[in-house]
Design a protein around this motif. Structure first.
Motif, short mmCIF file in Angstrom:
data_model
loop_
_atom_site.label_atom_id
_atom_site.label_comp_id
_atom_site.label_asym_id
_atom_site.label_seq_id
_atom_site.Cartn_x
_atom_site.Cartn_y
_atom_site.Cartn_z
N HIS A 166 0.83 -1.20 0.00
CA HIS A 166 0.00 0.00 0.00
C HIS A 166 0.87 1.25 0.00
CE1 HIS A 166 -2.75 -3.16 1.34
NE2 HIS A 166 -3.57 -2.50 0.56
N THR A 203 -8.35 -0.64 9.37
CA THR A 203 -7.90 -1.33 8.16
C THR A 203 -6.41 -1.66 8.24
OG1 THR A 203 -9.50 0.04 6.96
CG2 THR A 203 -8.08 -1.39 5.65
N HIS A 211 -3.81 -0.75 6.62
CA HIS A 211 -2.99 -0.73 5.41
C HIS A 211 -2.12 0.52 5.36
CE1 HIS A 211 -6.30 1.86 4.58
NE2 HIS A 211 -5.86 2.19 3.40
N SER A 249 -7.52 -6.47 8.83
CA SER A 249 -7.45 -5.44 7.79
C SER A 249 -8.84 -5.16 7.21
CB SER A 249 -6.55 -5.93 6.67
OG SER A 249 -7.15 -7.07 6.09
N HIS A 290 -2.94 2.99 -4.66
CA HIS A 290 -3.43 2.42 -3.40
C HIS A 290 -2.68 1.12 -3.08
CE1 HIS A 290 -6.43 1.33 -0.30
NE2 HIS A 290 -6.16 0.12 -0.70
N THR A 291 -2.65 0.21 -4.06
CA THR A 291 -1.79 -0.97 -3.91
C THR A 291 -0.90 -1.05 -5.14
OG1 THR A 291 -3.63 -2.23 -4.81
CG2 THR A 291 -3.20 -2.54 -2.49
N TYR A 345 -14.47 -9.17 -2.53
CA TYR A 345 -13.44 -10.14 -2.21
C TYR A 345 -14.08 -11.15 -1.27
CZ TYR A 345 -9.68 -7.17 -4.12
OH TYR A 345 -8.84 -6.43 -4.93
N ARG A 360 -10.52 -13.11 -5.08
CA ARG A 360 -9.58 -13.39 -3.99
C ARG A 360 -10.08 -14.54 -3.11
NH1 ARG A 360 -8.42 -9.13 -7.28
NH2 ARG A 360 -6.66 -7.85 -6.56
N LYS A 403 -7.00 -14.98 -6.40
CA LYS A 403 -6.15 -13.85 -6.80
C LYS A 403 -4.94 -14.46 -7.51
CE LYS A 403 -3.35 -10.07 -4.97
NZ LYS A 403 -2.95 -9.31 -3.74
C1 DXP Z 1 -6.27 -3.23 2.49
C2 DXP Z 1 -7.20 -3.98 1.63
O1 DXP Z 1 -8.07 -4.64 2.05
C3 DXP Z 1 -6.99 -4.03 0.19
O2 DXP Z 1 -6.39 -2.91 -0.29
C4 DXP Z 1 -6.21 -5.28 -0.12
O3 DXP Z 1 -4.87 -5.05 0.15
C5 DXP Z 1 -6.48 -5.70 -1.53
O4 DXP Z 1 -5.32 -6.13 -2.13
P1 DXP Z 1 -5.35 -6.70 -3.63
O5 DXP Z 1 -6.39 -5.93 -4.37
O6 DXP Z 1 -3.97 -6.46 -4.10
O7 DXP Z 1 -5.72 -8.15 -3.49
#
Ligand code: DXP
Ligand code: TPP
Ligand code: MG
Length: 577
Positions: A43, A72, A74, A115, A259-260, A343, A371, A429
């Protein structure tokens, strides 16, 4: 590591720095974050936006005596740097290395490891009550993003905090976004507060409010936090930040300000998410009743294409999965066929809504669970390893686990053609491999490898089909013959599959999910009911919280790769005699 960072062994070192050293510290932290997160993945945007506010946080409060809660989590990399872990960032999100979220195993400064968003204020409410009961003066601070504030739990907590004398400081990190810009009335209200509107929703509710302040000005945030802490009652300190601050590629990334970021770039091989995104858009062309819902993750769940093509049929409800599910139930009551893309791990939060708001009414809602299975670097709170055990208990819900892109497209179309109850389609994923053709289809299941007189039968669930076929090939080279089938729909049990299992002496279900409640257990239960002598084993993940690591590493560690499956089959055959 750079000069100032090398001297930071903990928050006391941060507090000892003179004010005029703080801009340099912030810069050194940003350089450190960009270097390590670009390499390791993680992140980047959220943490670049939290640099100054986290420095201020550790200069005003005395962690771990004072309790710092990151919603969260992150955005807690800066917190990790300031609590003596800068030197560990070379292991970020690697197996055995630094977690991408707070981790009590790493540091006494870390509290919430979950998270899943919108929980920190409820933790803060509880911790503050405990401190009061224990007569403790420890203060409680919750760092909450504006996105996390769109989650219902946050308002349940604020409702409980309002009007109390709990010394809870809510540091609202308002960058105007989740991944994308936050949506709804709260986002609009925060925008008005940024323009100076008074009174605030928080004060109307009975909380104190300080701000808004520039979240990138350490001294301004320090002053606001001290002012809030002196009130001795729940207070929202509203900090205005910019996601990706200080790193041009992140600042210029309009999609989500990085964001990621994926380790070493994302590559070109399509993912399961890409396959879903393309197919749901095609389905949208054919079916005007199909609408899509996302909980603030339109891009990450692959809905951007559908949204651009059908903006009026796409709904981003914010980080509000429970609302998403029941709003989908409403859409279904209104004659639409909603597709809720989440997810897998986040659907856990909305189980009651799936069970009673959707399934009880036999409503045609389709849940697309990205995921699913081992996700990898995001660790225990992100592995999608509960849905395949929980959803089969929902009466009337049909759950598919496609093995390849062709079966994903097929499962999606079958799902939206179900009109008398909920459906769900789960996939990992991961980048997709090639399609795996069936030898033939019987009932709902596909035969992938036939072996007359086989010593055993592998029931390969979803993406386990590839490794199971490789294992069968490996075993055949050693004179051991096993057949392989793909159930395609793993709930409810397919009577034809039950018949096939009963006709074998040894059956092993291979599944990318937790063992408890897995398909293998349900097949074993069916054999017991039939009184069939078949021995059914479940090859799945242990019923634990699994640490972070790459998807491949975690699957291999639990014998869910071809070699592991082959070894386990041989062991089971020996046991059977
Ligand atoms: C913090 C959170 O829940 C998301 O940002 C997660 O890290 C998703 O990561 P990906 O989309 O890379 O799977
Ligand atoms: C229940 C839940 N749903 C979805 C997510 C995925 N997610 C991770 S971070 C994020 C956005 C958070 O926005 P915000 O709280 O404003 O923090 P920021 O990234 O802006 O600092 C989302 C949706 C999650 N972690 N938890
Ligand atoms: Mg935000």
């Amino acid at each position: 590591m750079t000069a100032l960072l090398e001297g930071i062994t903990g928050p006391a070192d941060v507090r000892a720095l003179p004010a005029d050293a703080l801009p340099d510290l912030a810069e050194e932290i940003r350089v450190h974050l960009v270097r390590h997160v670009t390499r390791a993945g993680g992140h980047l945007g959220p943490n670049l936006g939290a640099v100054e506010l986290t420095i201020a946080l550790h200069r005003v409060f005395d962690s771990p005596h004072d309790v710092l809660l990151f919603d969260t989590g992150h955005q807690a990399y800066v917190h990790k740097v300031l609590t003596g872990r800068a030197g560990d960032f070379g292991t970020l999100r690697r197996a055995g290395g630094l977690s991408g979220y707070p981790s009590a195993a790493e540091s006494p400064h870390d509290v919430i490891e979950n998270s899943h968003a919108s929980t920190a204020l409820s933790y803060a409410d509880g911790v503050a009550k405990a401190m009061r009961l224990k007569g403790s003066a420890r203060r409680v601070v919750a760092v909450v993003g504006d996105g996390a504030l769109t989650g219902g739990m946050a308002w349940e907590a604020l409702n409980n905090l309002a009007g109390t004398r709990h010394p809870v400081v809510v540091l609202l990190n308002d960058n105007g976004r989740s991944y994308a810009p936050t949506t709804g009335g709260l986002a609009a209200h925060l925008a008005e507060l940024r323009r100076g509107r008074r009174p605030t929703l928080f004060e109307d509710l009975g909380l104190a409010y300080v701000g808004p302040v520039d979240g990138h000005d350490v001294l301004a945030v320090e002053r606001a936090l001290r002012q809030g802490a002196r009130l001795g009652r729940p207070v929202v300190v509203h900090c205005l930040t910019r996601k990706g601050e200080g790193h041009r590629p992140a600042e210029q990334d309009l999609a989500d300000h990085l964001h990621t970021v994926s380790p070493g770039g994302s590559g070109t091989v399509p993912t399961w998410t890409d396959v879903f995104g393309a197919e749901i858009t095609r389905i949208g062309e054919d079916r005007a009743d199909v609408v899509c819902l996302t909980a603030a993750m339109r891009g990450p769940t692959g809905l951007d294409g559908f949204a651009h093509r059908f903006p009026e049929r796409t709904f981003d409800v914010g980080i509000a999965e429970q609302h998403a599910v029941t709003s989908a139930a409403g859409l279904a009551l209104g004659g639409m066929h909603p597709v809720v893309a989440v997810y897998a791990t986040f659907l856990s939060r909305a189980f009651d809504q799936v069970l009673l708001d959707v399934a009880l009414h036999r409503l045609p809602v389709t849940f697309v669970l990205d995921r699913a299975g081992v996700t990898g670097p995001d660790g225990p709170s992100h592995h999608g390893m509960w849905d395949a055990s929980v959803l089969p208990v929902v009466p009337g819900l049909r759950l598919a686990a496609p093995r390849d892109p062709a079966r994903l497209r097929e499962a999606l179309r079958e799902a939206v053609d179900v009109h008398d109850g909920p459906t769900a389609v789960r996939y990992p994923k991961a980048k997709v491999a090639g399609d795996i053709p069936a030898v033939r289809r019987t009932g709902r299941y596909d035969v992938l490898r036939e072996e007359p007189g086989a010593a055993g039968l592998l029931v390969a669930v979803g993406p386990m089909a590839g490794p199971c076929l490789e294992a069968a090939e490996e075993l055949a080279a050693h004179g051991v013959r096993v057949a392989v089938v793909d159930p395609r729909w793993i709930a409810p049990l397919d009577p034809e599959l039950v018949k096939l299992v009963a006709a074998h002496r040894l059956v092993m279900a291979v599944e990318d999910t937790t063992t408890t409640g897995a398909l293998g257990g349900r097949l074993a239960q069916a054999m017991a009911v039939l009184g069939a002598p078949t021995r059914v084993g479940t090859f799945a993940l242990p019923a634990n919280f699994l640490p972070h690591g790459s998807r491949e590493e975690v699957l291999r560690a639990h014998g869910l790769d071809a070699a592991g499956i082959a070894t386990t089959v041989l062991k089971r055959l020996e046991e059977c005699g």
